[in-house]
Design a protein around this motif. Structure first.
Motif, PDB file in Angstrom:
ATOM      1  N   ALA A 124       0.808  -1.224   0.000  1.00 34.76           N
ATOM      2  CA  ALA A 124       0.000   0.000   0.000  1.00 34.76           C
ATOM      3  C   ALA A 124       0.833   1.261   0.000  1.00 34.76           C
ATOM      4  O   ALA A 124       0.273   2.361  -0.120  1.00 34.76           O
ATOM      5  CB  ALA A 124      -0.938  -0.008   1.213  1.00 34.76           C
ATOM      6  N   LEU A 125       2.169   1.164   0.140  1.00 28.88           N
ATOM      7  CA  LEU A 125       3.019   2.347   0.257  1.00 28.88           C
ATOM      8  C   LEU A 125       3.689   2.666  -1.077  1.00 28.88           C
ATOM      9  O   LEU A 125       4.129   1.767  -1.797  1.00 28.88           O
ATOM     10  CB  LEU A 125       4.093   2.134   1.326  1.00 28.88           C
ATOM     11  CG  LEU A 125       3.601   1.896   2.749  1.00 28.88           C
ATOM     12  CD1 LEU A 125       4.792   1.694   3.683  1.00 28.88           C
ATOM     13  CD2 LEU A 125       2.736   3.050   3.222  1.00 28.88           C
ATOM     14  N   ARG A 156       2.459   9.281   8.113  1.00 36.00           N
ATOM     15  CA  ARG A 156       1.624   9.077   6.924  1.00 36.00           C
ATOM     16  C   ARG A 156       1.742   7.639   6.417  1.00 36.00           C
ATOM     17  O   ARG A 156       0.744   7.022   6.041  1.00 36.00           O
ATOM     18  CB  ARG A 156       2.065  10.056   5.834  1.00 36.00           C
ATOM     19  CG  ARG A 156       1.307   9.971   4.543  1.00 36.00           C
ATOM     20  CD  ARG A 156      -0.062  10.557   4.675  1.00 36.00           C
ATOM     21  NE  ARG A 156      -0.763  10.575   3.416  1.00 36.00           N
ATOM     22  CZ  ARG A 156      -2.009  11.018   3.260  1.00 36.00           C
ATOM     23  NH1 ARG A 156      -2.664  11.507   4.309  1.00 36.00           N
ATOM     24  NH2 ARG A 156      -2.587  11.000   2.082  1.00 36.00           N
ATOM     25  N   ASP A 164      -4.828   1.691   7.040  1.00 32.74           N
ATOM     26  CA  ASP A 164      -5.985   1.665   6.141  1.00 32.74           C
ATOM     27  C   ASP A 164      -5.994   0.387   5.296  1.00 32.74           C
ATOM     28  O   ASP A 164      -7.069  -0.087   4.881  1.00 32.74           O
ATOM     29  CB  ASP A 164      -5.984   2.892   5.236  1.00 32.74           C
ATOM     30  CG  ASP A 164      -6.173   4.186   6.023  1.00 32.74           C
ATOM     31  OD1 ASP A 164      -6.666   4.099   7.169  1.00 32.74           O
ATOM     32  OD2 ASP A 164      -5.794   5.259   5.502  1.00 32.74           O
ATOM     33  N   GLN A 169      -1.305   4.813   6.137  1.00 34.00           N
ATOM     34  CA  GLN A 169      -1.635   4.079   4.923  1.00 34.00           C
ATOM     35  C   GLN A 169      -1.627   2.566   5.170  1.00 34.00           C
ATOM     36  O   GLN A 169      -2.481   1.841   4.662  1.00 34.00           O
ATOM     37  CB  GLN A 169      -0.650   4.442   3.809  1.00 34.00           C
ATOM     38  CG  GLN A 169      -0.786   5.864   3.295  1.00 34.00           C
ATOM     39  CD  GLN A 169       0.250   6.189   2.226  1.00 34.00           C
ATOM     40  OE1 GLN A 169       1.056   5.347   1.833  1.00 34.00           O
ATOM     41  NE2 GLN A 169       0.232   7.433   1.756  1.00 34.00           N
TER      42      GLN A 169
END
Length: 297
Positions: free
Chosen positions: A92-93, A131, A138, A135
């Motif tokens: 996801a990064l 941040r 999430d 992420q």
């Protein structure tokens, strides 16, 4: 008298401190780059370029500045910004937040040195790290999963495959000697015969396809007659010779035709000659009753 041209100075030999520093950091650096870009060979090539650049920087930098300088040169390699990680937990990064996270869980840098590596202030780095964690949250990656990933990457640093550890040692030795990297292995050119055979096969197929368009003999109409090809008459058999006569299967009868009647009665004549015929005739006479004897008073 003109002076001789100065000989260019050879590069200074690497110090034992530089050798020890690279030996202690090369495994973590390789895992860092491999996780960031996802390809082993690309990761090793990027690590080699960073090592060579650091060899020049280390010559005029204090020892305390070496870790931040090395990681800054490594993060600046283009492969780290363009690659995709093959770690599912980090899918996801993007490359920036992923590098900020890996500087903590793989490189083991504190906030101040990690911010120095990325060329940003410490609050900015903390925000980027926060941040990245958001992420991951999430995407369903919890802190427990992230902690397990950290432990797995640390074990990977300590348990690199032997062939990879040997390749990193050879890379470090070339960097310390300032020796060029070996060129790519060029495979031998393919044999021209394979291409020629392919062209020959293609030509044969083209000829076979063209043969289907050649005019053929029209089919015979119903009730039509087609003349048969005239064949030459067979040559007459030569007249029989003595050799043909001798080899004939009935040579005995042909040679003595008068013996044919005798051969037909040979069985009867043999029976008469053996005397069996007289004995059989005598027995028959004895068995037949005498009619005159029956008529006597």
């Amino acid at each position: 008298m003109p002076s001789a041209a100065p000989t260019p100075a050879s590069p200074a030999p690497a110090s034992s401190a530089l050798s020890a520093f690279l030996r202690g950091i090369e495994r973590r650096a390789f895992v860092f780059v491999q996780v960031q870009c996802g390809r082993d060979e690309v990761a090793q090539a990027a690590l080699g370029r960073a090592m060579r650049a650091f060899r020049e920087v280390s010559a005029h930098s204090p020892l305390s500045a070496w870790p931040a300088a090395f990681w800054a040169l490594l993060v600046a390699q283009a492969e780290l910004a363009e690659g995709q990680s093959d770690i599912p937990e980090l899918g996801a990064l993007s490359s920036g937040p992923r590098a900020a996270l890996l500087l903590r869980i793989v490189a083991g840098l504190d906030f101040a040195h990690a911010a120095q590596v990325l060329g940003v202030s410490e609050p900015t780095y903390r925000f980027a790290l926060q941040r990245a964690l958001q992420q991951l949250g999430d995407a369903g990656v919890s802190y427990a999963v992230l902690g397990a990933l950290r432990e797995r990457l640390h074990r990977q640093v300590k348990t690199l495959p032997p062939e990879r550890a040997e390749a990193l040692a050879e890379l470090r030795a070339r960097v310390l000697r300032d020796a060029p990297e070996p060129g790519p292995v060029v495979p031998p050119p393919p044999s021209p015969w394979r291409r020629r055979l392919a062209w020959i096969a293609l030509a044969l197929l083209a000829l076979a396809f063209a043969a289907t368009f050649w005019p053929q003999t029209p089919a015979l109409a119903p009730g039509g007659v087609q003349a048969l090809p005239v064949e030459p008459a067979p040559a007459p058999m030569p007249a029989g010779s003595d050799a043909d006569l001798v080899t004939h299967p009935d040579f005995a009868q042909i040679a003595a035709p008068g013996d044919e009647a005798l051969a037909a009665d040979l069985a009867l004549l043999s029976w008469l000659a053996s005397g069996e015929a007289d004995a059989a005739l005598g027995a028959a006479e004895q068995a037949t009753p005498d009619p005159e004897a029956d008529d006597a008073p």
